[in-house]
Write a protein that holds these residues in place. Sequence first.
Motif, PDB file in Angstrom:
ATOM      1  N   TYR A   3      -8.076  -8.796  -4.943  1.00 17.36           N
ATOM      2  CA  TYR A   3      -8.739  -8.127  -3.896  1.00 17.36           C
ATOM      3  C   TYR A   3      -8.035  -7.469  -3.003  1.00 17.36           C
ATOM      4  CZ  TYR A   3     -13.037 -10.712  -5.419  1.00 17.36           C
ATOM      5  OH  TYR A   3     -13.762 -11.180  -6.199  1.00 17.36           O
ATOM      6  N   GLU A   4      -8.051  -6.522  -2.489  1.00 18.07           N
ATOM      7  CA  GLU A   4      -6.858  -5.936  -1.403  1.00 18.07           C
ATOM      8  C   GLU A   4      -7.705  -6.138   0.090  1.00 18.07           C
ATOM      9  OE1 GLU A   4      -7.255  -1.704  -2.527  1.00 18.07           O
ATOM     10  OE2 GLU A   4      -5.965  -2.142  -4.214  1.00 18.07           O
ATOM     11  N   THR A   5      -8.833  -6.164   0.360  1.00 15.55           N
ATOM     12  CA  THR A   5      -9.074  -6.305   1.710  1.00 15.55           C
ATOM     13  C   THR A   5      -9.739  -7.810   2.012  1.00 15.55           C
ATOM     14  OG1 THR A   5     -11.489  -5.833   0.971  1.00 15.55           O
ATOM     15  CG2 THR A   5     -10.078  -3.954   1.718  1.00 15.55           C
ATOM     16  N   ARG A  21      -8.159  -6.964   6.847  1.00 14.24           N
ATOM     17  CA  ARG A  21      -7.734  -5.522   7.172  1.00 14.24           C
ATOM     18  C   ARG A  21      -7.244  -5.733   8.764  1.00 14.24           C
ATOM     19  NH1 ARG A  21     -11.990  -1.338   7.617  1.00 14.24           N
ATOM     20  NH2 ARG A  21     -10.120   0.160   7.083  1.00 14.24           N
ATOM     21  N   GLU A  35     -15.848  -6.126  -1.992  1.00 13.36           N
ATOM     22  CA  GLU A  35     -15.041  -7.351  -2.539  1.00 13.36           C
ATOM     23  C   GLU A  35     -15.623  -8.642  -2.084  1.00 13.36           C
ATOM     24  OE1 GLU A  35     -10.722  -4.860  -3.006  1.00 13.36           O
ATOM     25  OE2 GLU A  35     -10.950  -6.464  -1.269  1.00 13.36           O
TER      26      GLU A  35
END
Length: 258
Positions: A3-5, A21, A35
């Motif tokens: 995942y990125e966030t 974030r 996500e």
Amino acid sequence: MAYETIIVEVEDHVCLIKLNRPDALNALNAQLMSELAKAASEAQENEKVRCIVLTGSEKAFAAGADIKMMSSKSFADVFSEDLFTPETDAIGRVRKPIIAAVAGYALGGGCELAMMCDFIIAADTAKFGQPEVNLGVMAGIGGTQRLTRLIGKSKAMDMNLTGRFMDAEEAERSGLVSRVVPAKKLMDEAMGAAQKIAEKSLISTMAIKESVNRSYETTLREGLLFERRVFHSLFATEDQKEGMAAFAEKREPQFRDR
Ligand code: CAA
């Protein structure tokens, strides 16, 4: 899954989901919500996971829905895409217990996300609010509904109509949060509570979650009947036999979720 966030870790039967974030105080944009919904569903499916902890950073649990993402949207946009509905529904479908560990700002959608969890443990730095009124809108994912049930009409009106922030001490006094701890101890306290829950029979903890949540949606008479029948049905489990035998034998129970 990468995942990125958000950051997801599973350790000792607890799934820790950290909103990530930092440049936007964990504002909830489409990617983060999607996500988060996926991670919550995966935690539900993952047999190793018995409790979930949702947290943010020291400065912000989440400062609300992403205002920059929403600012140019029209009514037709948000209505047709049903903004936030699929993701919040996915979080609502998680049957395992979820604890929100809140430090710093929990505003707008951030406060609402914390209230979607089963209970909130707050750092003494936590600040809760529904400031959407300052943006010419209103709360959209529970701020006029869950907050009213948790803290009553008068305070919920005050929070939603004035947009003022509530500190951790007032939040505990009002019933919004279950415990307040010094900020340094927040994660230990939340993970400790999650570990305690993870030691129980998952059948019991999921049944308890379902039964407490039922109280929001039904009359007292129906709710009590629902509770009694679920209580009766737990006598069909091996964990009931084990839990009661362990008590009588003065030992710790070994639950097997059966
Ligand atoms: N959306 C998008 N970006 C946000 C954000 C949000 N909700 N909250 C903070 N940010 C961004 C800021 O724009 C800023 O980014 P830049 O550095 O690129 O300018 C960064 O996060 C840091 O924020 P601030 O500089 O504002 O930090 P601060 O310490 O001075 O103030 C704050 C903190 C009081 C929380 C302030 O950021 C704030 O008021 N945020 C908005 C709170 C809000 O109105 N939330 C409700 C959103 S609407 C909603 O949630 C609808 C719903 O019910 C679903």
